[in-house]
Design a protein around this motif. Structure first.
Motif, short mmCIF file in Angstrom:
data_model
loop_
_atom_site.label_atom_id
_atom_site.label_comp_id
_atom_site.label_asym_id
_atom_site.label_seq_id
_atom_site.Cartn_x
_atom_site.Cartn_y
_atom_site.Cartn_z
N GLU A 96 12.55 13.55 10.26
CA GLU A 96 11.87 13.99 9.05
C GLU A 96 12.31 13.16 7.84
N ALA A 97 11.36 12.83 6.99
CA ALA A 97 11.68 12.04 5.79
C ALA A 97 10.93 12.65 4.61
N PRO A 98 11.47 12.49 3.38
CA PRO A 98 10.83 13.13 2.22
C PRO A 98 9.57 12.41 1.75
N GLY A 99 8.62 13.20 1.26
CA GLY A 99 7.48 12.64 0.54
C GLY A 99 7.88 12.43 -0.91
N ALA A 105 8.96 -5.89 9.29
CA ALA A 105 9.84 -6.54 8.31
C ALA A 105 10.39 -5.47 7.38
N PRO A 106 11.53 -5.75 6.75
CA PRO A 106 12.05 -4.76 5.80
C PRO A 106 11.05 -4.56 4.66
N CYS A 107 10.82 -3.31 4.31
CA CYS A 107 9.92 -3.02 3.18
C CYS A 107 10.20 -1.59 2.72
N ALA A 108 9.57 -1.21 1.62
CA ALA A 108 9.68 0.18 1.16
C ALA A 108 8.29 0.81 1.22
N VAL A 109 8.26 2.09 1.58
CA VAL A 109 6.99 2.82 1.52
C VAL A 109 7.24 4.13 0.76
N ALA A 110 6.16 4.71 0.26
CA ALA A 110 6.24 6.05 -0.34
C ALA A 110 4.95 6.78 -0.01
N THR A 111 5.08 8.07 0.25
CA THR A 111 3.89 8.88 0.49
C THR A 111 3.80 9.95 -0.59
N THR A 112 2.59 10.16 -1.09
CA THR A 112 2.35 11.19 -2.12
C THR A 112 1.06 11.92 -1.77
N GLY A 113 0.69 12.88 -2.61
CA GLY A 113 -0.57 13.58 -2.39
C GLY A 113 -0.41 14.74 -1.43
N ALA A 114 -1.42 14.94 -0.57
CA ALA A 114 -1.42 16.08 0.35
C ALA A 114 -0.09 16.17 1.10
N ASP A 115 0.31 17.39 1.40
CA ASP A 115 1.61 17.63 2.03
C ASP A 115 1.50 17.36 3.53
N VAL A 172 -1.22 6.53 -8.06
CA VAL A 172 -0.40 5.72 -8.97
C VAL A 172 1.08 5.99 -8.73
N LEU A 173 1.44 7.26 -8.52
CA LEU A 173 2.84 7.59 -8.27
C LEU A 173 3.35 6.92 -7.00
N ALA A 174 2.53 6.87 -5.96
CA ALA A 174 2.95 6.22 -4.72
C ALA A 174 3.30 4.76 -5.01
N ASN A 175 2.46 4.09 -5.78
CA ASN A 175 2.74 2.70 -6.12
C ASN A 175 4.02 2.56 -6.95
N ARG A 176 4.19 3.44 -7.93
CA ARG A 176 5.39 3.33 -8.78
C ARG A 176 6.66 3.57 -7.97
N LEU A 177 6.58 4.44 -6.96
CA LEU A 177 7.77 4.74 -6.14
C LEU A 177 8.24 3.52 -5.34
N VAL A 178 7.33 2.58 -5.10
CA VAL A 178 7.76 1.37 -4.36
C VAL A 178 7.80 0.15 -5.28
N GLY A 179 7.78 0.39 -6.60
CA GLY A 179 7.94 -0.69 -7.56
C GLY A 179 6.70 -1.55 -7.76
N ASN A 180 5.53 -1.04 -7.37
CA ASN A 180 4.28 -1.81 -7.50
C ASN A 180 3.61 -1.56 -8.85
N PRO A 181 2.75 -2.49 -9.27
CA PRO A 181 1.85 -2.17 -10.39
C PRO A 181 0.94 -1.01 -9.96
N ASP A 182 0.45 -0.23 -10.94
CA ASP A 182 -0.35 0.97 -10.63
C ASP A 182 -1.54 0.67 -9.74
#
Lengths: 311, 238
Positions: free
Chosen positions: A85-88, A66-76, A38-48
């Motif tokens: 290098e980019a932040p999780g 194409a331009p877009c946003a991504v987010a990674t969460t969970g396991a390191d 759910v946090l990954a979705n919220r980080l890119v402005g998505n519904p849960d």
């Protein structure tokens, strides 16, 4: 379009799962670690419940066109964008041609990759989640392969933010998993229940989305390990004849004929799913009332004070 | 009849009836499920019937454990045959007389002391009741077999049983819905798909359905299988 250059060991499309079909033997599927998902979705402005990727032990390598946003969460899993290098746990803005890679997990097992807009695959029985054993949902009911092409629903780019570092879960160590005893705790000896609650159990490598298989002190039965088959709840700790517990997860069978000594609380199921093979965990019993109080508390913590804007 | 409420974690409660496998007990389970659905009981997310219990998933943010158990208790007196809608009768064509499909037929007949023809006749003339669906998608747990067909399960379960295999074990009959391990004696195979992830309705059978097997030969099996593949076969349901 998202082009999969390397799928990783097991990467599947998941949303919040398929509700209402357990009575037909179809499990809910969905993410093992719901909170991280759910946090990954919220980080890119998505519904849960937008569809995103669940990666296991190591992540994929993919390119966006194409331009877009991504987010990674969970396991390191160490994240790089074009080798940098980019932040999780943060919104990452991508440009056409950018290549993202998630390396092998340093801690935890499952990571989530959400794309702004959410992944666009047709819902099957009301969900986009992949159920591998049933070859259902996601991308043709299977894990991703090299050269697969995924599409995200068109969406405005979100305002970037990241999770406050204090809120990022740590997956190392020996977590204590809260359980409610039963439904068949009365089928075990006092020593068997004592073993479950007082000793550590090691995660076995044959664990998967169906069940987390553990090894440790025998959880001894008082009178046989077979019951008249009944429903298996999320987090059910089933103990077959060998006395070794199996925690049932999101791809579990709907029913089964072995005794279930206890049930992992919903808010700790995700934590179980982040315990690596060879890592151990412990159990602690709570009552149903306590479990509900802890659930409301977890909800409240989740909804407040996690956000940190990126300048 | 006694009823117990047993917590199954923080999101589910197991409602348990008498410890037996019988039509009477299972009917109460299905009737209770029907009543819960019909009344739209607050906070209930989904339900899973089994032989003698109903697992009720709920949302503790919408209903507390005690309130839910009380609401279910109120429904119990009505939970009997009278409230259930008429059940469907589903015909499953089954090819017994083919060593490739009914690969345990001869051995099961020897074990039970019948000719294969007699075993096929006894098995296909009975009417079966689907107690519940479980274990794998669409797999029916059924009884209704003539008592004379009671047979111990295989000593060594096979690791792979093809989808569609019609098996017997103990007093039960089942149809494997996907290829899976199994300890039942396989008497034949139906060309129908009990689980078809690509179909509009992926699951053929429902809890409470009655099932009849119609013995077919290999030619008809192949013909129906071809129509199932072409999605032009309509199962006979009355």
């Amino acid at each position: 379009m998202i082009k999969i250059l390397d799928p990783g060991p097991q990467t599947t499309i998941q949303d919040l799962g398929r509700v209402g079909h357990l009575r037909y033997g179809i499990p809910p599927s969905g993410p093992v670690d719901r909170l991280a998902f759910v946090l990954a979705n919220r980080l890119v402005g998505n519904p849960d419940g937008a569809a995103a990727l669940e990666c296991t032990l190591a992540g994929p390598r993919f390119e966006v066109d194409a331009p877009c946003a991504v987010a990674t969460t969970g396991a390191d899993m160490p994240v790089t964008v074009n080798g940098q290098e980019a932040p999780g746990w943060a919104t990452l803005a991508l440009q056409p041609g950018d290549v993202v890679r998630l390396g092998p997990a340093r801690s935890g097992v499952r990571s989530y990759v959400a794309f702004s807009g959410g992944l666009d695959v047709p819902p099957v029985m009301g969900s986009r989640s992949t159920y591998l054993r049933g070859r259902l949902g996601g991308l043709d009911g299977r894990a991703l392969r090299r050269d697969d092409r995924l599409h995200a629903v068109a969406a405005p780019l979100p305002r970037p933010w990241r999770l406050a570092p204090r809120a990022v879960p740590a997956y190392g160590g020996e977590p204590t998993i809260r359980v409610v005893l039963g439904p068949q705790a009365d089928r075990f000896t006092r020593a068997g229940i004592g073993a479950l609650l007082e000793s550590a159990y090691v995660m076995l490598p044959q664990s998967d989305r169906m069940g987390a298989r553990l090894s440790g002190e025998r959880v001894a039965h008082a009178r046989g390990h077979d019951i008249i088959s009944d429903g298996i709840a999320l987090g059910s700790i089933q103990v077959p004849g060998d006395g070794q517990p199996i925690i049932h997860l999101v791809d579990r069978p709907s029913t089964g004929g072995y005794t279930k000594v206890a049930t992992v609380c919903s808010f700790d199921v995700g934590r179980v799913g982040q315990v690596k093979p060879g890592q151990s965990l412990r159990f602690r019993a709570v009552t149903v009332d306590e479990a509900h109080r802890l659930l409301y508390l977890a909800d409240a913590i989740f909804e407040t004070g996690l956000r940190e804007e990126i300048a | 009849m006694s009823v117990r409420f047993l917590p199954a974690g923080d999101l589910a409660v197991l409602v348990e009836f008498d410890e037996e496998i019988s039509v009477e007990v299972n009917t109460r389970v299905r009737a209770l499920e029907f009543l819960i659905q019909q009344k739209g009981l607050a906070g209930v997310v989904e339900t899973v019937p089994a032989f003698r219990s109903l697992l009720v998933y709920y949302d503790p943010r919408a209903v507390g454990y005690d309130a839910l158990c009380a609401a279910i208790t109120e429904l119990l007196p009505q939970a009997g045959t009278a409230v259930l809608p008429p059940s469907r009768l589903v015909e499953l064509p089954c090819c017994y007389d083919d060593a490739e499909l009914g690969f345990d037929l001869a051995a099961a007949a020897r074990r039970l002391g019948f000719s294969t023809g007699e075993l096929v006749r006894l098995h296909s003339q009975a009417e079966y009741l689907v107690y519940f669906i479980g274990f794998t998608p669409g797999l029916p747990y059924m009884t209704g077999m003539p008592e004379r067909l009671t047979i111990p399960r295989l000593e060594t379960p096979r690791t792979k049983t093809p989808a569609g295999s019609v098996g017997i074990g103990g007093t039960q009959c089942c149809v494997y819905s996907v290829e899976s391990p199994g300890g039942f004696w396989v008497l034949g195979r139906t060309p129908l798909r009990l689980y078809d992830p690509e179909a509009l309705e992926p699951i053929l059978l429902r809890p409470g359905d009655r099932v009849g097997f119609r013995a077919i030969d290999r030619r008809e099996y192949d013909a129906i299988a071809a129509r199932v593949d072409a999605r032009s076969y309509v199962p006979v349901i009355t």
